[in-house]
Design a protein around this motif. Structure first.
Motif, PDB file in Angstrom:
ATOM      1  N   THR A  15       0.834  -1.204   0.000  1.00 32.72           N
ATOM      2  CA  THR A  15       0.000   0.000   0.000  1.00 32.72           C
ATOM      3  C   THR A  15       0.870   1.255   0.000  1.00 32.72           C
ATOM      4  OG1 THR A  15      -1.643  -1.189   1.309  1.00 32.72           O
ATOM      5  CG2 THR A  15      -1.827   1.213   1.269  1.00 32.72           C
ATOM      6  N   GLN A  16       1.841   1.288   0.909  1.00 28.40           N
ATOM      7  CA  GLN A  16       2.711   2.467   1.003  1.00 28.40           C
ATOM      8  C   GLN A  16       3.582   2.610  -0.239  1.00 28.40           C
ATOM      9  OE1 GLN A  16       2.460   4.853   3.075  1.00 28.40           O
ATOM     10  NE2 GLN A  16       0.910   3.787   4.278  1.00 28.40           N
ATOM     11  N   ALA A  17       4.051   1.487  -0.751  1.00 23.54           N
ATOM     12  CA  ALA A  17       4.932   1.548  -1.927  1.00 23.54           C
ATOM     13  C   ALA A  17       4.202   2.179  -3.103  1.00 23.54           C
ATOM     14  CB  ALA A  17       5.411   0.151  -2.293  1.00 23.54           C
ATOM     15  N   ALA A  18       2.944   1.840  -3.269  1.00 22.94           N
ATOM     16  CA  ALA A  18       2.186   2.397  -4.393  1.00 22.94           C
ATOM     17  C   ALA A  18       2.107   3.928  -4.279  1.00 22.94           C
ATOM     18  CB  ALA A  18       0.788   1.774  -4.438  1.00 22.94           C
ATOM     19  N   PHE A  19       1.805   4.420  -3.080  1.00 29.16           N
ATOM     20  CA  PHE A  19       1.710   5.878  -2.888  1.00 29.16           C
ATOM     21  C   PHE A  19       3.068   6.553  -3.039  1.00 29.16           C
ATOM     22  CE2 PHE A  19      -2.191   4.724  -0.507  1.00 29.16           C
ATOM     23  CZ  PHE A  19      -3.073   5.586  -1.121  1.00 29.16           C
ATOM     24  N   VAL A 194      15.838   3.998   8.163  1.00 22.79           N
ATOM     25  CA  VAL A 194      14.890   4.957   8.735  1.00 22.79           C
ATOM     26  C   VAL A 194      13.671   4.161   9.207  1.00 22.79           C
ATOM     27  CG1 VAL A 194      13.531   7.038   8.329  1.00 22.79           C
ATOM     28  CG2 VAL A 194      15.583   6.613   6.953  1.00 22.79           C
ATOM     29  N   THR A 195      13.344   4.266  10.484  1.00 24.74           N
ATOM     30  CA  THR A 195      12.206   3.509  11.009  1.00 24.74           C
ATOM     31  C   THR A 195      10.948   4.374  10.967  1.00 24.74           C
ATOM     32  OG1 THR A 195      13.704   2.299  12.425  1.00 24.74           O
ATOM     33  CG2 THR A 195      11.386   2.196  12.993  1.00 24.74           C
ATOM     34  N   ILE A 196       9.896   3.808  10.378  1.00 27.10           N
ATOM     35  CA  ILE A 196       8.632   4.539  10.243  1.00 27.10           C
ATOM     36  C   ILE A 196       7.544   3.789  11.014  1.00 27.10           C
ATOM     37  CG2 ILE A 196       6.915   5.422   8.579  1.00 27.10           C
ATOM     38  CD1 ILE A 196       9.632   6.467   7.852  1.00 27.10           C
ATOM     39  N   PRO A 197       6.962   4.398  12.049  1.00 26.43           N
ATOM     40  CA  PRO A 197       5.837   3.736  12.722  1.00 26.43           C
ATOM     41  C   PRO A 197       4.680   3.590  11.722  1.00 26.43           C
ATOM     42  CG  PRO A 197       6.630   5.632  13.973  1.00 26.43           C
ATOM     43  CD  PRO A 197       7.283   5.705  12.632  1.00 26.43           C
ATOM     44  N   ALA A 198       4.225   2.353  11.544  1.00 28.67           N
ATOM     45  CA  ALA A 198       3.264   2.095  10.465  1.00 28.67           C
ATOM     46  C   ALA A 198       1.836   1.921  10.962  1.00 28.67           C
ATOM     47  CB  ALA A 198       3.706   0.873   9.666  1.00 28.67           C
ATOM     48  N   GLU A 201      -3.604   5.901  10.038  1.00 29.39           N
ATOM     49  CA  GLU A 201      -4.148   6.071   8.686  1.00 29.39           C
ATOM     50  C   GLU A 201      -3.055   5.870   7.630  1.00 29.39           C
ATOM     51  OE1 GLU A 201      -7.330   6.929   7.725  1.00 29.39           O
ATOM     52  OE2 GLU A 201      -7.894   6.642   9.837  1.00 29.39           O
ATOM     53  N   VAL A 202      -3.457   5.285   6.521  1.00 27.70           N
ATOM     54  CA  VAL A 202      -2.528   5.049   5.412  1.00 27.70           C
ATOM     55  C   VAL A 202      -1.834   6.351   4.990  1.00 27.70           C
ATOM     56  CG1 VAL A 202      -2.408   4.425   2.960  1.00 27.70           C
ATOM     57  CG2 VAL A 202      -3.727   3.009   4.541  1.00 27.70           C
ATOM     58  N   ALA A 203      -2.629   7.420   4.854  1.00 26.93           N
ATOM     59  CA  ALA A 203      -2.072   8.690   4.377  1.00 26.93           C
ATOM     60  C   ALA A 203      -1.068   9.268   5.383  1.00 26.93           C
ATOM     61  CB  ALA A 203      -3.195   9.695   4.123  1.00 26.93           C
ATOM     62  N   ASP A 204      -1.330   9.045   6.680  1.00 28.15           N
ATOM     63  CA  ASP A 204      -0.398   9.551   7.699  1.00 28.15           C
ATOM     64  C   ASP A 204       0.937   8.818   7.629  1.00 28.15           C
ATOM     65  OD1 ASP A 204      -2.367  11.241   8.551  1.00 28.15           O
ATOM     66  OD2 ASP A 204      -2.993   9.971  10.237  1.00 28.15           O
ATOM     67  N   ARG A 208       4.620  10.386   6.923  1.00 31.32           N
ATOM     68  CA  ARG A 208       5.811  10.142   7.760  1.00 31.32           C
ATOM     69  C   ARG A 208       6.981   9.689   6.893  1.00 31.32           C
ATOM     70  NH1 ARG A 208       2.581   6.296  11.571  1.00 31.32           N
ATOM     71  NH2 ARG A 208       1.113   7.878  12.231  1.00 31.32           N
ATOM     72  N   ALA A 209       6.674   8.806   5.961  1.00 31.71           N
ATOM     73  CA  ALA A 209       7.747   8.281   5.099  1.00 31.71           C
ATOM     74  C   ALA A 209       8.299   9.391   4.207  1.00 31.71           C
ATOM     75  CB  ALA A 209       7.211   7.124   4.258  1.00 31.71           C
ATOM     76  N   MET A 210       7.419  10.211   3.634  1.00 36.29           N
ATOM     77  CA  MET A 210       7.874  11.306   2.765  1.00 36.29           C
ATOM     78  C   MET A 210       8.719  12.297   3.565  1.00 36.29           C
ATOM     79  SD  MET A 210       6.955  10.774  -0.380  1.00 36.29           S
ATOM     80  CE  MET A 210       7.255  12.370  -1.132  1.00 36.29           C
ATOM     81  N   ASP A 211       8.280  12.612   4.783  1.00 33.43           N
ATOM     82  CA  ASP A 211       9.043  13.547   5.626  1.00 33.43           C
ATOM     83  C   ASP A 211      10.430  12.985   5.931  1.00 33.43           C
ATOM     84  OD1 ASP A 211       6.877  15.209   5.649  1.00 33.43           O
ATOM     85  OD2 ASP A 211       6.202  14.662   7.679  1.00 33.43           O
ATOM     86  N   ALA A 212      10.464  11.684   6.217  1.00 36.22           N
ATOM     87  CA  ALA A 212      11.746  11.060   6.537  1.00 36.22           C
ATOM     88  C   ALA A 212      12.678  11.101   5.337  1.00 36.22           C
ATOM     89  CB  ALA A 212      11.516   9.608   6.974  1.00 36.22           C
ATOM     90  N   LEU A 213      12.114  10.940   4.131  1.00 39.46           N
ATOM     91  CA  LEU A 213      12.960  10.930   2.927  1.00 39.46           C
ATOM     92  C   LEU A 213      13.510  12.306   2.603  1.00 39.46           C
ATOM     93  CD1 LEU A 213      10.942   8.536   0.585  1.00 39.46           C
ATOM     94  CD2 LEU A 213      13.143   8.094   1.686  1.00 39.46           C
TER      95      LEU A 213
END
Ligand code: ADP
Length: 215
Positions: A15-19, A194-198, A201-204, A208-213
């Motif tokens: 799911t996250q990979a697609a976004f 980079v650890t992302i609490p998963a 909500e999917v969008a949240d 988080r992942a975009m901010d980390a990148l």
């Protein structure tokens, strides 16, 4: 960007990979999807992979690494890619490093989607996937489609993956702990992790992942 996504089955990698791939304009390369496409087209590779997948075991490296390499060498991946489900053990991680080094490239980040085991089991047991596109993922409780069994996005038929049965999920989690988790330390040592609490909500999680990148 060249990114690897890791995390237990059910963490929401697909799911996250697609976004993320869409946001970053890079292809989403999922070895699980590549295997499933080979199985549905009844290729030689698919026939070799099927029994391992159905049991929740890893497909052997000699099948997996070549398949992943072929996909990464496609023209759409020259400027980057998001790997989902590869590497899944240390020898695959080493093979990936070797391939990238040969091409004069390196990874930018490894995102580790972190979620607890109870949650993972709940997510997987209710997961339903569209036959037309595995990026169309639903859940009977958490993300129910408007009409049961029918994809909201494209009208395709929703189905439960064969390896999403409870017994197989247990084995997949075991395989994750013993074989895949060691790559987390491997990438930590390279300063890429980079650890992302998963949870949530999917969008949240995507945010988080975009901010980390960006960092
Ligand atoms: P999930 O992340 O939900 O477990 P995937 O779709 O990524 O699901 O993978 C499904 C199955 O495909 C795995 O359980 C395994 O059998 C096989 N597979 C996918 N990627 C790899 C890999 N890199 N190495 C070996 N087997 C793999």
């Amino acid at each position: 960007m060249r990114i690897v996504l890791v995390g237990p089955p059910g963490a929401g990698k697909g799911t996250q990979a697609a976004f993320l791939a869409k946001n970053l304009s890079i292809p989403h390369i999922s070895t699980g999807d590549l295997f499933r496409a080979n199985i549905s087209q009844n290729t030689e590779l698919g026939r070799r992979a099927k029994a391992f997948m159905d049991a929740g075991d890893l497909v052997p490296d000699e099948i997996t690494i070549g398949m992943a390499k072929d996909r990464m060498e496609q023209p759409d991946a020259v400027n980057g890619f998001l790997l989902d489900g590869f590497p899944r053990n240390v020898s695959q991680a080493e093979a990936l490093d070797g391939m990238l080094e040969e091409a004069g490239m390196k990874l930018d980040a490894v995102l580790d989607l972190e979620v607890e085991e109870d949650e993972v089991v709940k997510r997987i047991a209710g997961r339903r996937i569209c036959r037309n596109d595995s990026a169309h993922v639903f859940h009977v409780v958490y993300a129910a489609p408007k009409t049961p069994g029918v994809c909201d996005t494209c009208g395709g038929e929703l189905y439960q993956r064969e390896d999403d049965s409870e017994a197989t999920v247990r084995n997949r989690l075991e395989v994750y702990h013993t074989q895949t988790e060691p790559i987390i330390d491997y990438y930590k040592a390279q300063g890429l992790l980079v650890t992302i609490p998963a949870l949530g909500e999917v969008a949240d999680v995507t945010q988080r992942a975009m901010d980390a990148l960006k960092k």
